[in-house]
Design a protein around this motif. Sequence first.
Motif, mmCIF file in Angstrom:
data_model
loop_
_atom_site.group_PDB
_atom_site.id
_atom_site.type_symbol
_atom_site.label_atom_id
_atom_site.label_comp_id
_atom_site.label_asym_id
_atom_site.label_seq_id
_atom_site.Cartn_x
_atom_site.Cartn_y
_atom_site.Cartn_z
ATOM 1 N N GLY A 28 0.800 -1.221 0.000
ATOM 2 C CA GLY A 28 0.000 0.000 0.000
ATOM 3 C C GLY A 28 0.831 1.269 0.000
ATOM 4 N N VAL A 29 0.575 2.131 0.982
ATOM 5 C CA VAL A 29 1.240 3.440 1.020
ATOM 6 C C VAL A 29 2.624 3.385 1.656
ATOM 7 N N VAL A 30 3.071 2.208 2.084
ATOM 8 C CA VAL A 30 4.386 2.088 2.710
ATOM 9 C C VAL A 30 5.466 2.265 1.644
ATOM 10 N N PRO A 31 6.415 3.181 1.832
ATOM 11 C CA PRO A 31 7.469 3.397 0.837
ATOM 12 C C PRO A 31 8.330 2.141 0.641
ATOM 13 N N LYS A 32 8.739 1.932 -0.585
ATOM 14 C CA LYS A 32 9.539 0.751 -0.904
ATOM 15 C C LYS A 32 10.814 0.646 -0.078
ATOM 16 N N PRO A 33 11.538 1.750 0.191
ATOM 17 C CA PRO A 33 12.752 1.618 1.007
ATOM 18 C C PRO A 33 12.501 1.021 2.390
ATOM 19 N N LEU A 34 11.248 1.088 2.860
ATOM 20 C CA LEU A 34 10.911 0.485 4.153
ATOM 21 C C LEU A 34 10.547 -0.988 3.995
ATOM 22 N N TRP A 35 9.599 -1.280 3.070
ATOM 23 C CA TRP A 35 9.130 -2.674 3.018
ATOM 24 C C TRP A 35 10.158 -3.636 2.433
ATOM 25 N N GLU A 36 11.051 -3.150 1.545
ATOM 26 C CA GLU A 36 12.006 -4.078 0.936
ATOM 27 C C GLU A 36 13.067 -4.556 1.930
ATOM 28 N N ARG A 37 13.168 -3.891 3.080
ATOM 29 C CA ARG A 37 14.066 -4.384 4.136
ATOM 30 C C ARG A 37 13.515 -5.645 4.796
ATOM 31 N N LYS A 38 12.190 -5.821 4.694
ATOM 32 C CA LYS A 38 11.529 -6.911 5.400
ATOM 33 C C LYS A 38 11.093 -8.058 4.490
ATOM 34 N N TYR A 39 10.985 -7.779 3.173
ATOM 35 C CA TYR A 39 10.478 -8.806 2.268
ATOM 36 C C TYR A 39 11.140 -8.629 0.912
ATOM 37 N N PRO A 40 11.752 -9.673 0.352
ATOM 38 C CA PRO A 40 12.482 -9.528 -0.916
ATOM 39 C C PRO A 40 11.545 -9.389 -2.111
ATOM 40 N N HIS A 41 12.076 -8.834 -3.192
ATOM 41 C CA HIS A 41 11.309 -8.684 -4.427
ATOM 42 C C HIS A 41 12.204 -9.062 -5.603
ATOM 43 N N ASN A 42 11.579 -9.323 -6.749
ATOM 44 C CA ASN A 42 12.358 -9.651 -7.947
ATOM 45 C C ASN A 42 12.583 -8.395 -8.791
ATOM 46 N N ASP A 43 13.131 -8.580 -9.975
ATOM 47 C CA ASP A 43 13.461 -7.440 -10.837
ATOM 48 C C ASP A 43 12.231 -6.713 -11.359
ATOM 49 N N PHE A 44 11.068 -7.358 -11.247
ATOM 50 C CA PHE A 44 9.823 -6.720 -11.687
ATOM 51 C C PHE A 44 9.073 -6.074 -10.525
ATOM 52 N N ASN A 45 9.739 -5.971 -9.376
ATOM 53 C CA ASN A 45 9.142 -5.405 -8.162
ATOM 54 C C ASN A 45 8.018 -6.283 -7.611
ATOM 55 N N GLN A 46 8.035 -7.562 -7.953
ATOM 56 C CA GLN A 46 7.035 -8.494 -7.459
ATOM 57 C C GLN A 46 7.575 -9.249 -6.242
ATOM 58 N N ILE A 47 6.684 -9.549 -5.296
ATOM 59 C CA ILE A 47 7.077 -10.356 -4.144
ATOM 60 C C ILE A 47 6.441 -11.735 -4.248
ATOM 61 N N GLU A 48 7.177 -12.738 -3.773
ATOM 62 C CA GLU A 48 6.662 -14.109 -3.798
ATOM 63 C C GLU A 48 5.578 -14.266 -2.746
ATOM 64 N N LEU A 49 4.427 -14.766 -3.183
ATOM 65 C CA LEU A 49 3.318 -15.051 -2.281
ATOM 66 C C LEU A 49 2.865 -16.485 -2.511
ATOM 67 N N ARG A 50 3.170 -17.349 -1.559
ATOM 68 C CA ARG A 50 2.681 -18.708 -1.619
ATOM 69 C C ARG A 50 1.153 -18.691 -1.553
ATOM 70 N N THR A 51 0.528 -19.755 -2.009
ATOM 71 C CA THR A 51 -0.912 -19.944 -1.789
ATOM 72 C C THR A 51 -1.084 -21.369 -1.277
ATOM 73 N N ASP A 52 -0.561 -21.614 -0.094
ATOM 74 C CA ASP A 52 -0.433 -22.971 0.432
ATOM 75 C C ASP A 52 -1.468 -23.268 1.511
ATOM 76 N N PRO A 53 -2.476 -24.086 1.180
ATOM 77 C CA PRO A 53 -3.500 -24.449 2.159
ATOM 78 C C PRO A 53 -2.893 -25.119 3.384
ATOM 79 N N ILE A 54 -3.573 -24.940 4.509
ATOM 80 C CA ILE A 54 -3.109 -25.506 5.775
ATOM 81 C C ILE A 54 -4.089 -26.597 6.196
#
Length: 281
Positions: A28-54
């Motif tokens: 959302g409105v969180v600046p990228k320099p903040l969130w990218e410290r906590k979650y990696p992204h690829n060259d397309f600025n996409q983050i990996e999101l599993r969709t793994d049922p529990i």
Amino acid sequence: MEQLKVGEITFTWLNGGVTHMDGGAMFGVVPKPLWERKYPHNDFNQIELRTDPILVQVDGKNILIETGIGNNKFSEKQKRNYGITEESMLEANLNELGISTRDIDYVLMTHMHFDHASGIAKWQGEDLVPTFENATVIVSEIEWDELQKPNMRSRNTYWEENWKPIQHQVRTFADKVEVIPGVEVHHTGGHSNGHSIIKIERSGETFIHMADLMPTHAHQNPLWVLAYDDYPMDSVFAKEKLLKASLEQEAWFIFYHDYKYRALKWSKDGKEVTKEVLRER
């Protein structure tokens, strides 16, 4: 498959497929320099999101939380747009555990967006049929009503092929429902108007699945909500309340989307991970 066993309850993470979504939209409105410290992204600025049922096994019941993205539900264009690099292996995973889709007693749906609900029905020849043929599907009344009459925004994520085949299996609820003793689904709103979370209290422990109020560990801050949220302030207030109570209880947080953690416990101040179940890479 990773598992968490506590007393008489067992959680097993199944492979429901993987997406890669825009990091800016996911934070959302969180600046990228903040969130990218906590979650990696690829060259397309996409983050990996599993969709793994529990898979939750307790009291002789097989309970599935969410259903993954299924198989053959997406066009090539959709696969590209949603960064889908892997589809579901759920049925094979169940077989490895000695059970099948017929053995699932309940499917708990926090909401019915396509990345949670595309695995709920499957192709059988030219027809779509329920994947979990004997299960009762639990979903909030508000969510069930909206997906049948989606608005201009929500029609892109509520797909008829994910709800029409399972209409006869659905059981709705208003505020909360206890599925079996100690396993509850609570309506929260926020991400969608009918969004829910799952709370489990068994074996002297509390487990909470906050679904898309907190899709990853990096979304712990109550203000870090998704641009996809229909009612972001409802998300903020619900997350703040749930986090405060869950941290105080030293609850296990269990995740469907997180690339790294299957489950974790934070210290009471939320600053340190004290226990964890990591995804095997």
